[in-house]
Design an enzyme around this catalytic site. Structure first.
Site, PDB file in Angstrom:
ATOM      1  N   CYS A  31      -4.891  -3.451   2.678  1.00 23.38           N
ATOM      2  CA  CYS A  31      -4.430  -3.417   4.260  1.00 23.38           C
ATOM      3  C   CYS A  31      -5.651  -3.634   4.973  1.00 23.38           C
ATOM      4  O   CYS A  31      -6.508  -4.671   4.855  1.00 23.38           O
ATOM      5  CB  CYS A  31      -3.879  -2.120   4.538  1.00 23.38           C
ATOM      6  SG  CYS A  31      -2.926  -2.371   5.922  1.00 23.38           S
ATOM      7  N   VAL A  85       0.249  -1.629  10.722  1.00 25.24           N
ATOM      8  CA  VAL A  85       0.675  -0.891  12.068  1.00 25.24           C
ATOM      9  C   VAL A  85      -0.062  -1.782  13.194  1.00 25.24           C
ATOM     10  O   VAL A  85       0.507  -1.413  14.335  1.00 25.24           O
ATOM     11  CB  VAL A  85       0.147   0.357  12.100  1.00 25.24           C
ATOM     12  CG1 VAL A  85       0.610   1.146  11.206  1.00 25.24           C
ATOM     13  CG2 VAL A  85      -1.398   0.561  12.144  1.00 25.24           C
ATOM     14  N   GLU A 116       0.832  -1.298  -0.061  1.00 29.46           N
ATOM     15  CA  GLU A 116      -0.237   0.039   0.154  1.00 29.46           C
ATOM     16  C   GLU A 116       0.909   1.163   0.124  1.00 29.46           C
ATOM     17  O   GLU A 116       1.879   1.521   0.645  1.00 29.46           O
ATOM     18  CB  GLU A 116      -0.900  -0.219   1.421  1.00 29.46           C
ATOM     19  CG  GLU A 116      -1.917   1.185   1.580  1.00 29.46           C
ATOM     20  CD  GLU A 116      -2.484   1.106   2.886  1.00 29.46           C
ATOM     21  OE1 GLU A 116      -1.936   0.127   3.926  1.00 29.46           O
ATOM     22  OE2 GLU A 116      -3.605   1.686   3.221  1.00 29.46           O
ATOM     23  N   LYS A 140      -9.459   1.563  -2.037  1.00 22.31           N
ATOM     24  CA  LYS A 140      -9.628   0.819  -0.785  1.00 22.31           C
ATOM     25  C   LYS A 140     -10.855   1.175  -0.272  1.00 22.31           C
ATOM     26  O   LYS A 140     -11.294   2.526  -0.063  1.00 22.31           O
ATOM     27  CB  LYS A 140      -8.588   1.557   0.217  1.00 22.31           C
ATOM     28  CG  LYS A 140      -8.500   0.784   1.564  1.00 22.31           C
ATOM     29  CD  LYS A 140      -7.166   1.389   2.475  1.00 22.31           C
ATOM     30  CE  LYS A 140      -7.207   0.624   3.757  1.00 22.31           C
ATOM     31  NZ  LYS A 140      -5.972   1.024   4.565  1.00 22.31           N
TER      32      LYS A 140
HETATM   33  C1  ACM Z   1      -3.883   0.243   7.208  1.00 20.65           C
HETATM   34  O1  ACM Z   1      -5.177  -0.222   6.790  1.00 20.65           O
HETATM   35  N1  ACM Z   1      -3.011   0.581   6.698  1.00 20.65           N
HETATM   36  C2  ACM Z   1      -3.684  -0.055   8.626  1.00 20.65           C
END
Ligand code: ACM
Length: 265
Positions: free
Chosen positions: A143, A170, A39, A110
């Site tokens: 992510c 994270v 990402e 996303k």
């Molecule tokens: C994330 O979705 N980059 C933690």
């Protein structure tokens, strides 16, 4: 058989040209039919303002995608890579999908934005999409999308054999949770995470690394450590993911009983 894998890079925040060149240098150390980059692999993650995200964003015709296209064409490698996508005044947290001939097959934006991403990015409007690249059906989630089993399930129902999962993790859960996403949908899954940290003044975010390729039986075929930059590839037979029967009487998609899943949608 297909060779699929990931680039795990450690970008320097905001140094887009340096980050793209370094990621492609890593990519050039392996031979693959499909490579997934993290990402926001070209910008870094820890934006401080909407204006900063806009400034570092690029259109699908911008220099980052063009360089990825050139890499794809020169090496016959399909690519899925996360970047901040500019569309008019809007910025999406997107992943571009490029086929082995360097052509852009499309983009995924996303769906589920994590924490302060909500301040900088528009919620994705593409829905979950499956792309035919390198002779495989590849679905994309980014992510935090992993935390919603609906993401991977939707891709599996749309026929994905491989789920590409560009990430900037994270929290520590996804490298384990992705094993469930693979086995519950009987798909291959490529987690491409970054390593290192973004440090912006007083603020700091550390990333989990641990990129990997998982098969539909939950076997981890290759996995990077938490630290460092890596490009790794595993050999897979994508047709294995077309077999949804786990025995003669159980088919993991046909066995679903959606009329009893009250409240799901
Ligand atoms: C994330 O979705 N980059 C933690």
């Amino acid at each position: 058989m297909k060779r699929v894998g990931f680039v795990q890079n450690n970008p320097v925040f905001g140094e887009v040209e340096r980050n793209v060149n370094r990621a492609l240098e890593l990519a050039s150390t392996v031979e693959a039919d499909l490579l997934v980059f993290p990402e926001l692999f070209n910008t870094g993650y820890l934006f401080l303002s909407k204006e900063e995200a806009y400034k570092l964003s690029e259109t699908l015709e911008g220099p980052t995608v063009r360089k990825l296209q050139r890499f794809s064409e020169e090496t016959s490698t399909a690519v899925v890579a996360g970047f901040a996508e500019r569309v008019g005044e809007k910025v999406y947290n997107s992943a571009v999908v490029i086929d082995v001939d360097g052509s852009v097959k499309g983009v995924y934006r996303k769906t589920h934005l994590f924490y302060e991403e909500k301040l900088f990015f528009e919620p994705g409007d593409t829905g979950f999409k499956v792309f035919e690249v390198a002779g495989m059906r590849v679905g994309v989630m980014i992510c935090y999308d992993w935390r919603f089993p609906e993401s991977a399930r939707t891709l599996a129902l749309k026929g994905a054999q491989v789920i590409a999962h560009p990430s900037n993790l994270v929290l520590p859960h996804a490298p384990t949770a992705d094993l469930a996403r693979a086995v519950e949908n009987r798909v291959f899954l490529i987690l491409a995470d970054r390593s290192g940290a973004d440090v912006r003044g007083e603020r700091r975010l550390d990333f989990e690394g641990k990129s990997m390729v998982v098969d539909p039986d939950m076997n981890v075929l290759v996995k990077a450590p938490r630290e460092g930059e890596h490009a790794m590839v595993a050999e897979i037979d994508p047709k294995v993911a077309d077999v949804k029967n786990i025995n003669p009487l159980n088919h993991i998609l046909k066995d679903r009983r959606p009329h009893l899943y009250e409240g799901l949608c």
